[in-house]
Design an enzyme around this catalytic site. Structure first.
Site, short mmCIF file in Angstrom:
data_model
loop_
_atom_site.label_atom_id
_atom_site.label_comp_id
_atom_site.label_asym_id
_atom_site.label_seq_id
_atom_site.Cartn_x
_atom_site.Cartn_y
_atom_site.Cartn_z
N GLU A 286 26.39 -0.95 -15.06
CA GLU A 286 25.09 -0.46 -14.64
C GLU A 286 24.96 1.04 -14.46
O GLU A 286 23.87 1.52 -14.48
CB GLU A 286 25.00 -0.92 -13.06
N HIS A 307 44.81 -17.24 -25.43
CA HIS A 307 44.77 -18.62 -26.19
C HIS A 307 43.04 -19.07 -26.28
O HIS A 307 42.99 -20.19 -26.42
CB HIS A 307 45.55 -19.59 -25.33
N LYS A 421 13.62 -8.82 -11.27
CA LYS A 421 13.38 -9.04 -9.74
C LYS A 421 11.75 -9.32 -9.63
O LYS A 421 11.50 -10.06 -9.01
CB LYS A 421 13.72 -7.73 -8.93
O1 PA5 Z 1 25.13 -0.81 -7.48
C1 PA5 Z 1 23.95 -1.07 -6.83
O2 PA5 Z 1 23.22 -0.40 -6.62
C2 PA5 Z 1 23.50 -2.77 -7.00
O3 PA5 Z 1 24.44 -3.46 -7.68
C3 PA5 Z 1 23.39 -2.98 -5.80
O4 PA5 Z 1 24.59 -3.07 -5.07
C4 PA5 Z 1 22.95 -4.45 -5.45
O5 PA5 Z 1 21.81 -4.61 -6.42
C5 PA5 Z 1 22.71 -4.94 -4.02
O6 PA5 Z 1 21.70 -4.17 -3.57
P1 PA5 Z 1 21.90 -4.06 -2.04
O7 PA5 Z 1 22.84 -3.59 -1.53
O8 PA5 Z 1 20.34 -3.14 -1.68
O9 PA5 Z 1 21.35 -5.53 -1.52
#
Ligand code: PA5
Length: 448
Positions: A286, A307, A421
């Site tokens: 990310e 394996h 989303k």
């Molecule tokens: O690293 C990030 O920002 C994302 O992976 C969030 O943690 C994830 O989308 C969850 O978001 P939230 O904590 O707002 O529900």
């Protein structure tokens, strides 16, 4: 402290290439430390370990005490992405491999929800919660993420039915933003105990906030030790020196990337680190995968995957490199006994530990993969414990920030996550998404 060994990269990265990458890593370090790069509002994690105080840790421990007093057997940690992966990584690494059957570290069993939209998973979770004394920690920084919101509605309804409004209140803790979001509003209205995710710390950098520390404490593990490990690593990674391991790792992986190695396999010979690799994949995936750039983070668990994936790693497309998390000391010892008949032909190993075999497998794999064209980095921890995990969490966060700036991307945003989303909201009929919803419903109908 962790040890790094990049000698398995030498056949692939010449000294000049590495030195050039190292210089760029130093520049990126300056950008990170100076707060002059993109996303600089999200640097709270950088100094966090040294700022965590006794009072804060005691607050988490007071939730543990309260739930021990209520004889809570199962804690459901609800969250997705950065809101659950760190806790899962640590708890799974520290748990007995068969804790589901043999019991956990003395604390309640921690299970996870809100990390998928599987109806069967949630329905089966309710089966468990109906027959066990339970409580929940719901975690969402935005407070509006659909997956945890759906799971929380289901779990909260169950708690309300089982324990009543007052009883449920004692068994719900919310971890969310200080001011905004639906979860914040609900927690305020219902009077749930709440902890704040600091504004300047994004989800995937939040394992050392209540997001990670509270669930880890609830599972019965030593959060003081975890924080101590992170603190020591913060110190080790604080200077813009060639021997800063976070700078070295960032430099080497970028040098490899530039030479065409664009997939990094995080490998371990220890199954208890499986979820740690999931945390690591999110952190790097990310943070770096944007603007058409990024090293693709993947993971393998050896010798299991030798394996299944071993053939590809040894002889497939030569765009891989491996980063192995090695462990110096096994927490257990199990010797291979001599057998009078030796029908399995294993007497040559009599008196050796299973861990010795694992180490030889690791060394043999390293030589084979390097000889086969896969550069190899080793990151060695002393043993899988809270202290070492704290070090690893901070080490990778720091390296990731530096590395992403080397790639020229913002390590702290995730604009691409929004696309699915928006489509999901539109398809589910969320108010405000009518136009997009109509278009996508037409596409869906065409597919059917
Ligand atoms: O690293 C990030 O920002 C994302 O992976 C969030 O943690 C994830 O989308 C969850 O978001 P939230 O904590 O707002 O529900």
């Amino acid at each position: 402290m962790i040890k790094t060994d990049f000698s398995g990269c030498r056949p692939f990265v010449g000294p000049q290439t590495y030195d050039a990458a190292l210089r760029r890593a130093h520049e990126s370090f300056e950008i990170l430390e100076g707060g002059t790069g993109a996303g600089h509002d999200f640097l709270g994690w950088n100094y966090l370990p040294s700022q965590i105080g006794r009072k804060e840790l005691n607050e988490y421990l007071s939730v543990v005490e309260a739930w021990v007093a209520l004889e809570v057997e199962v804690v459901v940690v609800i969250g997705i992405g950065g809101s659950y992966l760190g806790a899962k990584a640590a708890i799974e690494a520290l748990n007995h491999s068969f804790s589901d059957l043999i019991g956990s570290a003395g604390g309640p069993v921690v299970v996870f929800a809100g990390q998928n939209l599987s109806e069967e998973y949630l329905a089966e979770l309710t089966d468990l919660l109906k027959v066990r004394s339970c409580a929940t920690v719901v975690i969402s920084k935005s407070g509006t993420t659909t997956e945890p919101a759906v799971a929380f509605r289901v779990v909260r309804d169950l708690l309300l039915r089982k324990y009543g409004r007052e009883g449920a209140r004692e068994r719900i803790v919310a971890i969310t933003d200080a001011r905004k979001g639906a979860l914040k509003a609900l927690a305020d209205r219902e009077g749930y105990r709440a902890f704040v995710i600091p504004d300047n710390i994004g989800g995937r950098y939040s394992v050392l906030t209540p997001v990670g520390l509270l669930p880890i404490a609830l599972a019965g593990y030593d959060i003081d030790e975890l924080v101590r490990g992170a603190r020591d690593m913060q110190r080790l990674c604080a200077k813009n020196h060639d021997d800063n391991p976070a700078i070295q790792y960032a430099a080497m992986r970028n040098a490899l990337y530039e030479s065409g190695k664009d997939i990094e396999l995080l490998a371990s010979f220890h199954p208890r680190l499986r979820s740690f690799a999931e945390w690591w994949k999110q952190l790097f995936g990310e943070s770096e995968g944007k603007q058409g750039k990024g090293i693709f983070p993947a993971s393998v668990l050896y010798t299991t995957d030798l394996h299944s994936m071993g053939q590809y790693v040894q002889q497939g497309r030569r765009n891989l490199f491996e980063t192995v998390i090695a462990v110096e000391k096994s927490r257990r010892e199990l010797l291979i006994e001599r057998d009078a008949d030796d029908l399995d032909g294993l007497n040559y190993l009599a008196g050796q530990s299973v861990e010795h075999c694992n180490r030889m497998a690791a060394a043999g794999t390293r030589f084979a993969h390097v000889d086969g064209g896969v550069p190899n980095m080793q990151i060695t921890i002393r043993q899988v414990d809270e202290y070492s995990l704290g070090q690893l969490f901070y080490f990778f966060e720091k390296a990731c920030g530096i590395s992403a700036y080397m790639l020229g991307v913002n390590p702290f945003d995730q604009p691409g996550v929004e696309d699915y989303k928006q489509n999901m909201f539109a398809l589910l009929g969320k108010p405000g998404y009518e136009e997009q919803g109509a278009k996508l419903q037409t596409r869906l109908a065409e597919e059917e």
